[in-house]
Design a protein around this motif. Structure first.
Motif, PDB file in Angstrom:
ATOM      1  N   SER A  84     -80.871 -39.436 -59.187  1.00  0.00           N
ATOM      2  CA  SER A  84     -80.395 -40.542 -58.861  1.00  0.00           C
ATOM      3  C   SER A  84     -78.922 -40.445 -59.706  1.00  0.00           C
ATOM      4  O   SER A  84     -78.783 -40.205 -60.933  1.00  0.00           O
ATOM      5  CB  SER A  84     -80.968 -41.718 -59.287  1.00  0.00           C
ATOM      6  OG  SER A  84     -79.962 -43.034 -58.970  1.00  0.00           O
ATOM      7  N   LEU A  85     -77.764 -40.472 -59.245  1.00  0.00           N
ATOM      8  CA  LEU A  85     -76.497 -40.693 -59.594  1.00  0.00           C
ATOM      9  C   LEU A  85     -75.812 -41.853 -59.938  1.00  0.00           C
ATOM     10  O   LEU A  85     -76.035 -42.780 -58.926  1.00  0.00           O
ATOM     11  CB  LEU A  85     -75.495 -39.607 -59.221  1.00  0.00           C
ATOM     12  CG  LEU A  85     -76.233 -38.099 -58.937  1.00  0.00           C
ATOM     13  CD1 LEU A  85     -74.936 -37.294 -58.063  1.00  0.00           C
ATOM     14  CD2 LEU A  85     -76.450 -37.593 -60.334  1.00  0.00           C
ATOM     15  N   ASP A  86     -75.066 -42.010 -60.983  1.00  0.00           N
ATOM     16  CA  ASP A  86     -74.429 -43.492 -61.193  1.00  0.00           C
ATOM     17  C   ASP A  86     -73.048 -43.782 -60.365  1.00  0.00           C
ATOM     18  O   ASP A  86     -72.681 -44.681 -60.471  1.00  0.00           O
ATOM     19  CB  ASP A  86     -74.310 -43.734 -62.698  1.00  0.00           C
ATOM     20  CG  ASP A  86     -73.170 -42.751 -63.134  1.00  0.00           C
ATOM     21  OD1 ASP A  86     -72.788 -41.726 -62.591  1.00  0.00           O
ATOM     22  OD2 ASP A  86     -72.602 -43.344 -64.143  1.00  0.00           O
ATOM     23  N   ARG A  87     -72.461 -42.750 -59.679  1.00  0.00           N
ATOM     24  CA  ARG A  87     -71.534 -42.742 -59.047  1.00  0.00           C
ATOM     25  C   ARG A  87     -71.553 -42.144 -57.804  1.00  0.00           C
ATOM     26  O   ARG A  87     -72.324 -41.039 -57.377  1.00  0.00           O
ATOM     27  CB  ARG A  87     -70.347 -42.052 -59.886  1.00  0.00           C
ATOM     28  CG  ARG A  87     -70.084 -42.504 -61.339  1.00  0.00           C
ATOM     29  CD  ARG A  87     -68.870 -42.022 -62.140  1.00  0.00           C
ATOM     30  NE  ARG A  87     -68.835 -42.523 -63.226  1.00  0.00           N
ATOM     31  CZ  ARG A  87     -67.546 -42.563 -63.974  1.00  0.00           C
ATOM     32  NH1 ARG A  87     -66.602 -42.100 -63.512  1.00  0.00           N
ATOM     33  NH2 ARG A  87     -67.707 -42.989 -65.067  1.00  0.00           N
ATOM     34  N   GLY A  88     -70.648 -42.386 -56.666  1.00  0.00           N
ATOM     35  CA  GLY A  88     -70.698 -42.014 -55.374  1.00  0.00           C
ATOM     36  C   GLY A  88     -69.331 -41.843 -54.820  1.00  0.00           C
ATOM     37  O   GLY A  88     -68.504 -41.126 -55.557  1.00  0.00           O
ATOM     38  N   GLN A  89     -69.156 -42.607 -53.726  1.00  0.00           N
ATOM     39  CA  GLN A  89     -67.684 -42.446 -53.098  1.00  0.00           C
ATOM     40  C   GLN A  89     -66.795 -42.952 -53.974  1.00  0.00           C
ATOM     41  O   GLN A  89     -65.674 -42.570 -54.274  1.00  0.00           O
ATOM     42  CB  GLN A  89     -67.806 -43.331 -51.811  1.00  0.00           C
ATOM     43  CG  GLN A  89     -68.547 -42.740 -50.719  1.00  0.00           C
ATOM     44  CD  GLN A  89     -68.540 -43.353 -49.479  1.00  0.00           C
ATOM     45  OE1 GLN A  89     -68.695 -44.532 -49.421  1.00  0.00           O
ATOM     46  NE2 GLN A  89     -68.303 -42.828 -48.241  1.00  0.00           N
ATOM     47  N   ASN A  90     -66.921 -43.931 -54.862  1.00  0.00           N
ATOM     48  CA  ASN A  90     -66.033 -44.484 -55.909  1.00  0.00           C
ATOM     49  C   ASN A  90     -65.526 -43.314 -56.726  1.00  0.00           C
ATOM     50  O   ASN A  90     -64.633 -43.797 -57.582  1.00  0.00           O
ATOM     51  CB  ASN A  90     -66.532 -45.704 -56.493  1.00  0.00           C
ATOM     52  CG  ASN A  90     -67.818 -45.281 -57.259  1.00  0.00           C
ATOM     53  OD1 ASN A  90     -68.467 -44.545 -56.995  1.00  0.00           O
ATOM     54  ND2 ASN A  90     -68.038 -46.124 -58.296  1.00  0.00           N
ATOM     55  N   ALA A  91     -66.067 -42.414 -57.037  1.00  0.00           N
ATOM     56  CA  ALA A  91     -65.778 -41.151 -57.921  1.00  0.00           C
ATOM     57  C   ALA A  91     -65.609 -40.078 -57.292  1.00  0.00           C
ATOM     58  O   ALA A  91     -65.426 -38.956 -57.764  1.00  0.00           O
ATOM     59  CB  ALA A  91     -67.122 -41.130 -58.677  1.00  0.00           C
ATOM     60  N   GLY A  92     -65.416 -40.174 -55.738  1.00  0.00           N
ATOM     61  CA  GLY A  92     -64.943 -38.705 -54.937  1.00  0.00           C
ATOM     62  C   GLY A  92     -66.156 -38.006 -54.839  1.00  0.00           C
ATOM     63  O   GLY A  92     -65.791 -36.778 -54.311  1.00  0.00           O
ATOM     64  N   VAL A  93     -67.550 -38.481 -54.716  1.00  0.00           N
ATOM     65  CA  VAL A  93     -68.707 -37.502 -54.576  1.00  0.00           C
ATOM     66  C   VAL A  93     -68.512 -37.469 -52.895  1.00  0.00           C
ATOM     67  O   VAL A  93     -68.578 -38.766 -52.223  1.00  0.00           O
ATOM     68  CB  VAL A  93     -69.980 -38.036 -55.043  1.00  0.00           C
ATOM     69  CG1 VAL A  93     -71.024 -37.217 -54.556  1.00  0.00           C
ATOM     70  CG2 VAL A  93     -70.015 -38.431 -56.603  1.00  0.00           C
ATOM     71  N   LEU A  94     -68.532 -36.308 -52.273  1.00  0.00           N
ATOM     72  CA  LEU A  94     -68.442 -36.062 -50.870  1.00  0.00           C
ATOM     73  C   LEU A  94     -69.867 -35.853 -50.223  1.00  0.00           C
ATOM     74  O   LEU A  94     -70.711 -35.334 -50.861  1.00  0.00           O
ATOM     75  CB  LEU A  94     -67.632 -34.944 -50.675  1.00  0.00           C
ATOM     76  CG  LEU A  94     -65.977 -35.008 -51.329  1.00  0.00           C
ATOM     77  CD1 LEU A  94     -65.385 -33.966 -50.917  1.00  0.00           C
ATOM     78  CD2 LEU A  94     -65.242 -36.192 -50.521  1.00  0.00           C
ATOM     79  N   PRO A  95     -69.930 -36.183 -48.898  1.00  0.00           N
ATOM     80  CA  PRO A  95     -71.197 -36.086 -48.289  1.00  0.00           C
ATOM     81  C   PRO A  95     -71.387 -34.458 -48.376  1.00  0.00           C
ATOM     82  O   PRO A  95     -70.652 -33.636 -48.017  1.00  0.00           O
ATOM     83  CB  PRO A  95     -71.103 -36.206 -46.844  1.00  0.00           C
ATOM     84  CG  PRO A  95     -69.939 -37.322 -46.975  1.00  0.00           C
ATOM     85  CD  PRO A  95     -69.000 -36.920 -47.966  1.00  0.00           C
ATOM     86  N   GLY A  96     -72.786 -34.018 -48.582  1.00  0.00           N
ATOM     87  CA  GLY A  96     -73.187 -32.790 -48.587  1.00  0.00           C
ATOM     88  C   GLY A  96     -72.761 -31.883 -49.645  1.00  0.00           C
ATOM     89  O   GLY A  96     -72.949 -30.549 -49.687  1.00  0.00           O
TER      90      GLY A  96
END
Length: 377
Positions: A288-300
């Motif tokens: 589980s990560l604390d950042r997602g799209q808001n930090a530029g993590v991309l699908p896949g």
């Protein structure tokens, strides 16, 4: 290893090889994709499911220094934190047009402003940088509309509350467009587009060595079948086929070439400025990560999971990650063969592993996800 083999190693893998020369097996964190052209290739991340133990290393270009300064608040990050998204302004600089034979004039009529808007849209869409737009006409029109609808007082208050972003650096792209044609009666148009980038600190006037996007070269053969650019002449006059003298037809080809070139620049930027997030917990193989799209993590996204303590980095595993808006969930596809990774894995098997006692665990991407160019650009 032969020189030819070294040329086939991706930039990220080669950098890791240099840093880890004492190891016999190099890490292979990226692979070539089908989105290529004859002179420049887009490099994408190797699937997390294809990693070997020797590949599970911190990728090139990621700096762990400064992690202790991070607030882990994406909207209010410390300037010294490597997780902070940089603010970027983009420019198109000098434009040269050259060539021989037919079609040079139509090539000169191409509007480079189209390239700038395309560049801004592509880079802002990944949410790993904050892009300051150069679309002054649109901004002016919107302010005029806002003034008419909301009034001068409201406009002044809004402008005071929301200041224009200040760039951390600027990216300047110079272009060279060339054309040549072959044949006297039946001919083919061959276009070439070169994009050369430079990154500058606008206040110190320093040309920066990082990020280094380099030069991208795209040919018309990369985006069109050659027969599509075929034309027929008679008595030195156009008869049929590709309308090399029509700027609309030429623009369509150059736009496709520019889009390909920008895709390649984008993959280089994504490699040199990876997405990062803090690991909140690991349960089984789920992370589980604390950042997602808001930090530029991309699908896949392919991400290396590593432990950080007192300035030391210990890779734990590699994960396949998909983001939500403000967080992300990943699957650890392979654990690193190490004592630290084994300790974490054993705890995660029987419950939830949560970093404690000053230990932090992070995830860092290794490059552009393999299907990103086809699905999102």
């Amino acid at each position: 290893m032969q020189l030819k083999q070294f040329k086939q190693i991706s930039v990220s893998a080669l950098a890791v090889l240099v840093l880890s020369a004492c190891q016999s097996t190099p890490a292979e964190q990226t692979s070539k994709t089908n989105v290529t052209n004859r002179s420049s290739q887009a490099q994408v991340a190797r699937s997390a499911y294809d990693f070997k133990d020797s590949d599970i290393k911190i990728p090139a270009y990621f700096d762990t220094q400064g992690l202790d300064r991070c607030t882990f608040d994406p909207s209010n990050e410390n300037d010294g934190c490597p997780l902070k998204k940089p603010v970027v302004r983009m420019y198109f600089g000098g434009t040269d047009v050259g060539g021989e034979g037919q079609g040079v004039q139509a090539l000169r009529e191409y509007d480079d402003n189209q390239l700038l808007m395309m560049l801004e849209n592509q880079f802002s869409g990944i949410n790993r940088f904050r892009i300051i737009t150069q679309d002054d006409d649109l901004i002016a029109a919107e302010k005029e509309t806002y003034l008419e609808q909301q009034g001068a007082r409201d406009l002044a208050q809004r402008a005071s509350a929301e200041r224009v972003l200040k760039p951390d650096y600027v990216v300047k792209i110079d272009t060279l467009r060339t054309v040549k044609n072959e044949g006297s009666i039946t001919g083919w148009m061959d276009y070439t587009l070169e994009l050369t980038s430079a990154v500058l600190n606008p206040f110190t006037r320093e040309l920066m060595s990082y990020p280094n996007l380099g030069k991208v070269r795209v040919t018309s053969g990369d985006v069109r079948e050659r027969n599509e650019l075929k034309f027929i002449m008679a008595n030195n006059r156009y008869v049929s086929g590709f309308r090399y003298f029509d700027s609309a037809h030429v623009n369509a080809v150059i736009n496709d070439m520019a889009s390909r070139g920008i895709d390649i620049l984008l993959t280089r930027m994504l490699s040199e400025m990876p997405a990062t997030a803090q690991v909140m917990g690991i349960k089984g193989n789920q992370v589980s990560l604390d950042r997602g799209q808001n930090a530029g993590v991309l699908p896949g996204e392919t991400m290396i999971i590593f432990q950080y303590e007192a300035g030391f980095v210990e890779p734990i595993g590699v994960a396949h990650v998909n983001p939500s808006r403000n967080s992300a969930i990943g699957e650890i596809t392979q654990w690193k063969n190490s004592d630290v990774a084994e300790q974490v894995e054993n705890v995660a098997k029987n419950g939830i592993y949560r970093p404690a006692n000053g230990v932090k665990i992070f995830a860092v991407s290794v490059g552009t996800p393999a299907n990103f160019l086809e699905n999102r650009t």
